[in-house]
Write a protein that holds these residues in place. Structure first.
Motif, PDB file in Angstrom:
ATOM      1  N   CYS A 265      17.124  -3.245 -55.669  1.00  0.00           N
ATOM      2  CA  CYS A 265      16.833  -4.674 -55.508  1.00  0.00           C
ATOM      3  C   CYS A 265      17.089  -5.127 -54.073  1.00  0.00           C
ATOM      4  O   CYS A 265      16.304  -5.909 -53.509  1.00  0.00           O
ATOM      5  CB  CYS A 265      17.664  -5.495 -56.476  1.00  0.00           C
ATOM      6  N   GLU A 266      18.168  -4.620 -53.476  1.00  0.00           N
ATOM      7  CA  GLU A 266      18.450  -5.008 -52.086  1.00  0.00           C
ATOM      8  C   GLU A 266      17.366  -4.493 -51.140  1.00  0.00           C
ATOM      9  O   GLU A 266      16.921  -5.208 -50.242  1.00  0.00           O
ATOM     10  CB  GLU A 266      19.814  -4.455 -51.652  1.00  0.00           C
ATOM     11  N   ALA A 267      16.939  -3.256 -51.365  1.00  0.00           N
ATOM     12  CA  ALA A 267      15.893  -2.689 -50.503  1.00  0.00           C
ATOM     13  C   ALA A 267      14.592  -3.464 -50.650  1.00  0.00           C
ATOM     14  O   ALA A 267      13.884  -3.724 -49.665  1.00  0.00           O
ATOM     15  CB  ALA A 267      15.679  -1.213 -50.842  1.00  0.00           C
ATOM     16  N   MET A 268      14.279  -3.875 -51.882  1.00  0.00           N
ATOM     17  CA  MET A 268      13.060  -4.658 -52.109  1.00  0.00           C
ATOM     18  C   MET A 268      13.149  -6.000 -51.382  1.00  0.00           C
ATOM     19  O   MET A 268      12.190  -6.445 -50.762  1.00  0.00           O
ATOM     20  CB  MET A 268      12.855  -4.901 -53.619  1.00  0.00           C
ATOM     21  N   ARG A 269      14.320  -6.623 -51.462  1.00  0.00           N
ATOM     22  CA  ARG A 269      14.484  -7.925 -50.828  1.00  0.00           C
ATOM     23  C   ARG A 269      14.340  -7.813 -49.313  1.00  0.00           C
ATOM     24  O   ARG A 269      13.632  -8.594 -48.682  1.00  0.00           O
ATOM     25  CB  ARG A 269      15.847  -8.505 -51.205  1.00  0.00           C
ATOM     26  N   THR A 270      15.005  -6.800 -48.750  1.00  0.00           N
ATOM     27  CA  THR A 270      14.928  -6.617 -47.298  1.00  0.00           C
ATOM     28  C   THR A 270      13.486  -6.395 -46.849  1.00  0.00           C
ATOM     29  O   THR A 270      13.065  -6.865 -45.795  1.00  0.00           O
ATOM     30  CB  THR A 270      15.789  -5.401 -46.876  1.00  0.00           C
ATOM     31  N   ASP A 278       4.768  -2.857 -57.901  1.00  0.00           N
ATOM     32  CA  ASP A 278       4.199  -2.189 -56.722  1.00  0.00           C
ATOM     33  C   ASP A 278       5.034  -0.925 -56.435  1.00  0.00           C
ATOM     34  O   ASP A 278       5.785  -0.858 -55.464  1.00  0.00           O
ATOM     35  CB  ASP A 278       4.225  -3.151 -55.534  1.00  0.00           C
ATOM     36  N   ILE A 279       4.856   0.028 -57.309  1.00  0.00           N
ATOM     37  CA  ILE A 279       5.743   1.196 -57.310  1.00  0.00           C
ATOM     38  C   ILE A 279       5.658   1.988 -56.013  1.00  0.00           C
ATOM     39  O   ILE A 279       6.671   2.441 -55.467  1.00  0.00           O
ATOM     40  CB  ILE A 279       5.430   2.068 -58.549  1.00  0.00           C
ATOM     41  N   GLU A 280       4.449   2.098 -55.490  1.00  0.00           N
ATOM     42  CA  GLU A 280       4.279   2.874 -54.260  1.00  0.00           C
ATOM     43  C   GLU A 280       5.096   2.293 -53.105  1.00  0.00           C
ATOM     44  O   GLU A 280       5.785   3.009 -52.388  1.00  0.00           O
ATOM     45  CB  GLU A 280       2.805   2.884 -53.865  1.00  0.00           C
ATOM     46  N   SER A 281       5.023   0.967 -52.947  1.00  0.00           N
ATOM     47  CA  SER A 281       5.764   0.328 -51.849  1.00  0.00           C
ATOM     48  C   SER A 281       7.272   0.460 -52.050  1.00  0.00           C
ATOM     49  O   SER A 281       8.013   0.656 -51.091  1.00  0.00           O
ATOM     50  CB  SER A 281       5.421  -1.158 -51.746  1.00  0.00           C
ATOM     51  N   VAL A 282       7.700   0.342 -53.308  1.00  0.00           N
ATOM     52  CA  VAL A 282       9.146   0.455 -53.566  1.00  0.00           C
ATOM     53  C   VAL A 282       9.613   1.875 -53.276  1.00  0.00           C
ATOM     54  O   VAL A 282      10.636   2.099 -52.629  1.00  0.00           O
ATOM     55  CB  VAL A 282       9.486   0.031 -55.020  1.00  0.00           C
TER      56      VAL A 282
END
Ligand SMILES: [Fe+2]
Ligand SMILES: [Fe+2]
Length: 482
Positions: A265-270, A278-282
Motif C-alpha cells: 500500500c505504501e509503494a502504491m501511494r508513493t 493495475d497489477i502490472e504497475s504494482v
C-alpha cells in the motif's frame, strides 16, 4: 490451586518438568528416541543452519508470567524439553458422559485406541510443518524474519516431543512404535506422506509461510484448545502449555502478512497508483499486489478448512461424549456440556443452494470448531483491512466461503466460489485463475524471494516490524549466520 512451578534444568539430557529422573522406564525409552529425533532434525529440519546462532526464546518453566528466556543459541545446540502446565488440583472432566467425575491420570482402557489416534494425528502435524519450511531460511527477507521462522520450527519440534512423551509414557510398545513412525513419514513423500493433506502441500515462499502460520497454525491452536479440555489430564496439561507457544506462531503469520500489505500500500501511494487491479504497475514496484494476496488467502484458508475433517462426524461425537476432546471454548459455554438434545446449524448445498440445516450438536462438533476457527481468523483479516483503508486504497481482503475449494467434508462434491455461489464444475474451472494463484502469479512471487541478511535491512516487498522481538532495536543481529 496448583502445584509449585518447577524450573527446567537444561543440564539434563532431556530438559523437563515431569520428574523424568524418577521414571527410569520412560527415561530410557525417550533417551532411545532422542538420537533418532536429532537425526530427523538434521535431515529434514531447517537446512544449512547448524552453525547459525539465533536469538531464540527457550521455555524455562510454565509460569504464565515468565516462562521463557531469550538468548543467542547455536542451532546445533538447541535443546528440546518436555513441559506440562501445572496440575490443577481437584480438576473434573468438563464435558461428555463423564462430566463432573475426577479427571483421569491414566488412559481409560475403553478409550485407548481413540486417544492414541488423536495423539498420532496431532503429533504428525508438528514435524510436518518443519519439513515444509526446511529451505525458507535461504531466502529470508530479513534476519528478524529468519529468527521468527526458526523460533516456530524449534517449537514445532518441541510439540512433537510433547506428543511423543504422551505416546511413550501411556501407550507402551504401541506408543513407542508410533513415536518412530512420526519420524519416518515425510511431508509430500510419495510412499510415506504425512497424515493430513495441508501438511503435504509445499511452503515455497515466505508469503506461503506467513499464510501458513496465520491459517494452518491456527487450526493447530483450535485443535490444541479442544484437547486442552480433555478429561485425560496429562493431555490437557500438555496442550495447555503448547497453546502458550502457539500464540507466537499466530503473531508471525498475522504481522507477516500485515507487513506485506503495508509495504504494498505504501509503494502504491508513493507511486500514485490507486487502482489495485493495475497489477502490472504494482508489480513493477517490486511488491505483491493485493488481488494476489487475496488468492493466497483463498488457498490457505480452504486447505486449512479441510483439516477440520467432515463437518458431520460420529468420531467427533464419540470423542466428545467420551470426555476426550472438547470444544474450543468448552469451559466458557453455558450449556449442559453433554449436548445430547442440542442442535447446531450446519451449512450445506441442497438443490444448488446453500442452506442451513439444524443437525444434532454432537455430530456437528467439527463444523462448530471450523466456525470458531473462521471467527478467530476474521479478527486478523479485519486488522489487515485497516492497514489498507488507512492508506486510502479501496480494497478489502475477505475470507473465502467455507465451502470454497474443499476436498473433504460436505462441500467436497460442490463447486463453490469464494463468495459462496454454487457453480457448475465448468464455470468454477473457468474462473479458477481469479480464485487461486496461476502459475505466473506464483512465478512472480517466487522472483521476489531473495535473501536479505544484513542486520536491520528488509526485502523490498515487506515492511519492517513496528517493534523488535524482546524489544530489541532495529539493527539487532537476530541471527549470526557465521
Ligand atoms: Fe505445533
Ligand atoms: Fe504452531
Amino acid at each position: 490451586m496448583s502445584e509449585a512451578i518447577v524450573e527446567i534444568n537444561y543440564d539434563d539430557l532431556i530438559p523437563n518438568n515431569i520428574d523424568l529422573s524418577n521414571d527410569a522406564r520412560l527415561k530410557k525409552a525417550l533417551e532411545r528416541w532422542q538420537p533418532k529425533f536429532l537425526e530427523w532434525w538434521k535431515e529434514a529440519g531447517p537446512d544449512k543452519t547448524r552453525d547459525m546462532e539465533v536469538y531464540l526464546r527457550t521455555a524455562v518453566g510454565v509460569d504464565p508470567k515468565g516462562w521463557a528466556k531469550f538468548g543467542h543459541v547455536k542451532m546445533a545446540d538447541y535443546r528440546w524439553g518436555i513441559l506440562l502446565a501445572p496440575q490443577v488440583e481437584g480438576r473434573t472432566i468438563p464435558f461428555g458422559k463423564h462430566k463432573g467425575e475426577p479427571v483421569w491420570q491414566e488412559v481409560p482402557g475403553e478409550y485407548r485406541a481413540l486417544l492414541r489416534r488423536l495423539l498420532v494425528v496431532q503429533g504428525d502435524t508438528e514435524p510436518a510443518s518443519v519439513e515444509q519450511q526446511r529451505y525458507l531460511s535461504a531466502t529470508a527477507p530479513s534476519l528478524y524474519d529468519m529468527r521468527n521462522l526458526f523460533q516456530v520450527n524449534v517449537e514445532e519440534g518441541r510439540h512433537l516431543w510433547a506428543m511423543v512423551y504422551l505416546l511413550v509414557k501411556y501407550f507402551g510398545r504401541d506408543g513407542r512404535e508410533e513415536a518412530e513412525g512420526l519420524l519416518e513419514r515425510r511431508s509430500a513423500d510419495t510412499d510415506k506422506p504425512r497424515i493430513l493433506g495441508a501438511f503435504n502441500e509445499e511452503t515455497p515462499s515466505w508469503l506461503s509461510f506467513f499464510m501458513f502460520t496465520f491459517f494452518t497454525d491456527r487450526d493447530g491452536k483450535m485443535q490444541l484448545e479442544a484437547l486442552a479440555k480433555s478429561g485425560f489430564d496429562p493431555l490437557s496439561r500438555t496442550c495447555r502449555f503448547m497453546v502458550t507457544e502457539e500464540a507466537h506462531h499466530m503473531f508471525v503469520g498475522e504481522t507477516g502478512v500485515g507487513r506485506i500489505i503495508q509495504r504494498t500500500c505504501e509503494a502504491m501511494r508513493t507511486a500514485s497508483i490507486s487502482d489495485f487491479s493495475d497489477i502490472e504497475s504494482v508489480r513493477a514496484l517490486g511488491v505483491i499486489d493485493l488481488p494476489t494476496l487475496q488468492k493466497k488467502v483463498n488457498f490457505h484458508a480452504s486447505v486449512t478448512h479441510d483439516l477440520f475433517g467432515n463437518e458431520l462426524s460420529t468420531n467427533a461425537a464419540t470423542a466428545f461424549t467420551a470426555g476426550i476432546k472438547g470444544r474450543f471454548s468448552e469451559t466458557r459455554q453455558e450449556d449442559n456440556h453433554v449436548l445430547r438434545e442440542d442442535v447446531y446449524p450446519v451449512e450445506r448445498v441442497v438443490d444448488r443452494q446453500i442452506v442451513i440445516e439444524q443437525e444434532p450438536a454432537l455430530n456437528a462438533l467439527n463444523s462448530r470448531l471450523l466456525d470458531d476457527f473462521i471467527k478467530d481468523a476474521s479478527g486478523g483479516v479485519k486488522r489487515w483491512n485497516k492497514i489498507i483503508s488507512k492508506c486510502g486504497i479501496d480494497f478489502e481482503i475477505n475470507l473465502p466461503h467455507k465451502g470454497f475449494n474443499r476436498k473433504i467434508g460436505i462441500f467436497s462434491e460442490n463447486h463453490i466460489s469464494p463468495k459462496g455461489e454454487v457453480l457448475s464444475g465448468d464455470s468454477w474451472l473457468g474462473n479458477r485463475s481469479e480464485y487461486l494463484c496461476s502459475e505466473s502469479d506464483d512465478t512472480y512471487i517466487q522472483s521476489l524471494m531473495k535473501a536479505c541478511h544484513e542486520p536491520g535491512k528488509y526485502a523490498n516487498w515487506i515492511a519492517e516490524p513496528r517493534i523488535g522481538i524482546d524489544n530489541k532495536p532495529g539493527d539487532f543481529e537476530y541471527v549470526k549466520i557465521n
